[in-house]
Design a protein around this motif. Structure first.
Motif, PDB file in Angstrom:
ATOM      1  N   LYS A   1       0.833  -1.203   0.000  1.00 54.70           N
ATOM      2  CA  LYS A   1       0.000   0.000   0.000  1.00 54.70           C
ATOM      3  C   LYS A   1       0.866   1.252   0.000  1.00 54.70           C
ATOM      4  CE  LYS A   1      -4.105   0.048   1.854  1.00 54.70           C
ATOM      5  NZ  LYS A   1      -5.292   0.002   2.683  1.00 54.70           N
ATOM      6  N   THR A   2       1.942   1.153  -0.696  1.00 57.17           N
ATOM      7  CA  THR A   2       2.840   2.290  -0.849  1.00 57.17           C
ATOM      8  C   THR A   2       3.101   2.483  -2.331  1.00 57.17           C
ATOM      9  OG1 THR A   2       3.934   1.734   1.230  1.00 57.17           O
ATOM     10  CG2 THR A   2       5.099   3.214  -0.228  1.00 57.17           C
ATOM     11  N   ILE A   3       3.083   3.726  -2.758  1.00 52.00           N
ATOM     12  CA  ILE A   3       3.309   4.029  -4.168  1.00 52.00           C
ATOM     13  C   ILE A   3       4.566   4.890  -4.294  1.00 52.00           C
ATOM     14  CG2 ILE A   3       2.351   5.167  -6.223  1.00 52.00           C
ATOM     15  CD1 ILE A   3       0.720   2.748  -5.396  1.00 52.00           C
ATOM     16  N   GLY A   4       5.400   4.541  -5.217  1.00 52.78           N
ATOM     17  CA  GLY A   4       6.587   5.354  -5.478  1.00 52.78           C
ATOM     18  C   GLY A   4       6.210   6.561  -6.324  1.00 52.78           C
ATOM     19  N   VAL A   5       6.537   7.733  -5.845  1.00 50.59           N
ATOM     20  CA  VAL A   5       6.217   8.939  -6.609  1.00 50.59           C
ATOM     21  C   VAL A   5       7.525   9.518  -7.151  1.00 50.59           C
ATOM     22  CG1 VAL A   5       5.228  11.238  -6.504  1.00 50.59           C
ATOM     23  CG2 VAL A   5       4.194   9.384  -5.196  1.00 50.59           C
TER      24      VAL A   5
ATOM     25  N   VAL B   1       0.953  18.946  -7.123  1.00 49.76           N
ATOM     26  CA  VAL B   1       0.507  17.576  -7.458  1.00 49.76           C
ATOM     27  C   VAL B   1       0.627  16.687  -6.245  1.00 49.76           C
ATOM     28  CG1 VAL B   1       0.474  16.290  -9.630  1.00 49.76           C
ATOM     29  CG2 VAL B   1       2.473  17.654  -9.047  1.00 49.76           C
ATOM     30  N   LEU B   2       1.717  16.847  -5.544  1.00 46.37           N
ATOM     31  CA  LEU B   2       1.948  16.048  -4.347  1.00 46.37           C
ATOM     32  C   LEU B   2       0.795  16.221  -3.360  1.00 46.37           C
ATOM     33  CD1 LEU B   2       4.484  14.581  -4.820  1.00 46.37           C
ATOM     34  CD2 LEU B   2       5.765  16.313  -3.574  1.00 46.37           C
TER      35      LEU B   2
ATOM     36  N   GLY C   1      -3.137  15.579  -9.629  1.00 47.73           N
ATOM     37  CA  GLY C   1      -2.612  14.722  -8.569  1.00 47.73           C
ATOM     38  C   GLY C   1      -3.649  13.741  -8.060  1.00 47.73           C
ATOM     39  N   VAL C   2      -4.813  14.256  -7.747  1.00 43.04           N
ATOM     40  CA  VAL C   2      -5.869  13.396  -7.215  1.00 43.04           C
ATOM     41  C   VAL C   2      -6.200  12.266  -8.188  1.00 43.04           C
ATOM     42  CG1 VAL C   2      -8.295  13.294  -6.553  1.00 43.04           C
ATOM     43  CG2 VAL C   2      -6.907  15.248  -5.851  1.00 43.04           C
TER      44      VAL C   2
ATOM     45  N   SER D   1       4.630  12.599   4.185  1.00 48.27           N
ATOM     46  CA  SER D   1       3.333  12.722   4.848  1.00 48.27           C
ATOM     47  C   SER D   1       2.321  13.309   3.886  1.00 48.27           C
ATOM     48  CB  SER D   1       3.447  13.634   6.054  1.00 48.27           C
ATOM     49  OG  SER D   1       3.674  14.961   5.616  1.00 48.27           O
ATOM     50  N   SER D   2       1.063  13.077   4.149  1.00 51.36           N
ATOM     51  CA  SER D   2       0.063  13.538   3.202  1.00 51.36           C
ATOM     52  C   SER D   2      -1.169  14.145   3.860  1.00 51.36           C
ATOM     53  CB  SER D   2      -0.373  12.379   2.320  1.00 51.36           C
ATOM     54  OG  SER D   2      -0.958  11.379   3.119  1.00 51.36           O
TER      55      SER D   2
END
Lengths: 341, 341
Positions: free
Chosen positions: A62-66, A84-85, A304-305, B102-103
């Motif tokens: 459940k982690t995405i590389g950005v 975007v972040l 981003g969303v 963090s988000s």
DNA sequence: CTGTTAGCGCGTTCAA
DNA sequence: TTGAACGCGCTAACAG
């Protein structure tokens, strides 16, 4: 500090580890009563599930590389990225996903890093925050068949790669037409890095608008520059050397506009009095600088969303209707365009 | 796509899994010969160590949570953040560490998220990219005794919390003195959010400089605003309403300066002709806008690098000489200050 | 509704 | 120099 595990809870409550696990997952086959008891003990002992252990067994993080441009790239300074972040983060947060940020300075470092994330199964997917010509990262991801989405238009395989983009050709056309409608005839184009797909598209739109208006596209009027100050200077100097000077400029990015405006001023040209200027992105700055920029609002946050939404859909095996997700744009009309009647 | 594990390599090579593991770790007790063989097969089968599995057994993730202000906060747009991120990233990359960003949108969301990272043992440490008054995150981290470093000065426990900071009081004093030296007497201060330690310190420096110069500090001359446009407007309007207008302004952040300058211009005041202005940070923008800003260069990138270095030192149990790491500042002299003789 | 058993993929004793 | 066995903390089959 002793680490509290599922087993400890099991011991204290008298239940088995699997029951505890089910309580964590809020499994419906567990009685409310036991849930209560178990949770009480959890609180008491200060239990918290170990994410790494869970990730290992469920084979997902459940982690995405950005992935941002390599950090040597000046364009990284562009507020576009934080924006975007923000968008990505807001969606991720609500879906309990995390973002792992790339950090490579050079293209090669970045590549190595992505390889590590992907091959090491440290991320479930990748979001690419830029689109370049001949990007080895894309080739790699495609070859590995690894889930990824791109913000921007892929330079190749457009109908295979899921991407979230604006219609930049249309945007380029729209904003150029705005200039045309206001009486401008000699319109120049200043673009950022020429290997960025976004630059190419916006330029294409600019050219289309001119052609449709019956105005010939002149090579001299098209300039490419970097985000650096000297680049802005050169671009402006090139323009000033033209025999017939433009009465308006389309700049491919707000950040470049700032440099261009300030250069123009240095040469005694005021925007919009002496020359009009429009650009793209509508970053926060474009509203607060003087003159406030007339610019295409590409809705960075939504880019981003939507990219977040897309990558999570892919990672959770949901169906994605379209490979190409278009975020609509609109023009933010402000004070950098003069009306020539 | 079949997952290649250590066992597969073991089968094919005829060695045991533990031998393979040792080859990965490049253990010296394994003969060069077997290493060669094993590596050959690894390449052939396309083996790559599973980071999650490794993390589980070594009880460490080599990833650091990097915490930005909650994304509802406008200040997030500040290029400051991408620049620290660059610095952090560059050091992390070379140490093979990852950044988890963090988000959370609100303070509360952010808190929950940090709790998850920390309690779920998903990160080895935390870097806080801001310092606020009464931050519950700090309390939490302190109470849990979790490794963290802060960029900026803690509002409490200054000699317990490892932090990387500029001497902002000195910086505020220096830049104000620069104004004084150039003949300015009526100097105003415009600060960002008043609960940010950095704002407080810079203001303190401003006040010290005035006092030492024998100029009384006037409450009317001190204004706090947000990063929003309207905020910049209000600040400028407040200034213009003063009976005795200032001849110079110290602004606590370059980004705010942009808004202030453009507001001033709207009211017919040009910088530096009618009023001088200085600020802090030296973000990319401050050089390319017009007028180019005279501003304190706080070396944002280095702030990032040093905080990365510090957190990794802590996480790897190295000794840290100082709790307080100061990055020197200097003034970037440009064109926003007029010389009054 | 709950317990037992078996891994996830790896590092690390201990023994050989 | 190498192998066997165990465990990291958790989820998920299969039983009951």
């Amino acid at each position: 500090m002793k680490i509290v595990t599922i087993k400890d809870i099991a011991k204290v409550t008298g239940f088995s580890p699997s029951t505890i696990s089910r309580v964590i997952a809020n499994n419906s086959r567990i009685s409310e009563e036991t849930k209560q008891k178990v949770r009480a003990v959890m609180d008491e002992l200060g239990y918290h599930p170990n994410l790494t252990a869970r990730n290992l067994v469920v084979q997902s993080t459940k982690t995405i590389g950005v992935i941002m441009p390599s950090s040597a790239d000046k364009s990284l300074q562009n507020p576009f990225f934080t924006e975007v972040l923000r968008g990505i983060g807001s969606y991720f947060h609500q879906k309990q996903f995390s973002m792992l940020l790339s950090s490579g300075q050079t293209e090669e470092e970045k590549f190595k890093e992505i390889e590590r994330m992907v091959l090491g199964k440290y991320v479930d997917g990748i979001i690419l925050l830029y689109s370049r010509l001949n990007d080895s990262v894309v080739d790699f991801l495609k070859e590995k068949n690894f889930p990824f989405v791109m913000v921007g238009k892929p330079s190749e395989y457009k109908d295979e790669i899921v991407h979230v983009d604006n219609d930049n050709i249309k945007a380029g056309k729209d904003i150029t037409e705005h200039l045309l409608e206001n009486g401008h005839k000699r319109i120049s184009f200043i673009g950022g890095a020429a290997d960025l797909v976004v630059t190419i598209d916006r330029q294409k739109g600019y050219e289309t608008a001119l052609k449709e208006a019956g105005i010939p596209v002149s090579e001299e009027y098209i300039i490419h520059t970097e985000f650096l100050k000297s680049g802005g200077r050169e671009a402006v100097e090139q323009i000033l050397e033209l025999k017939v000077k433009p009465d308006a400029i389309v700049v491919s990015d707000d950040l470049i506009s700032v440099g261009v405006i300030s250069m123009l001023e240095e040469y005694g040209l005021k925007v919009p009095e002496h020359i009009s200027l429009v650009s793209f992105n509508n970053i926060y700055f474009s509203e607060i600088i003087h003159p406030a920029l007339t610019t295409v609002d590409i809705q960075i946050y939504r880019l981003g969303v939507e990219s977040a939404k897309a990558i999570i859909q892919i990672c959770t095996n949901q169906v994605l209707n379209e490979k190409r997700i278009i975020i609509p744009h609109c023009i933010a009309y402000r004070n950098s365009v003069k009306v020539i009647k």
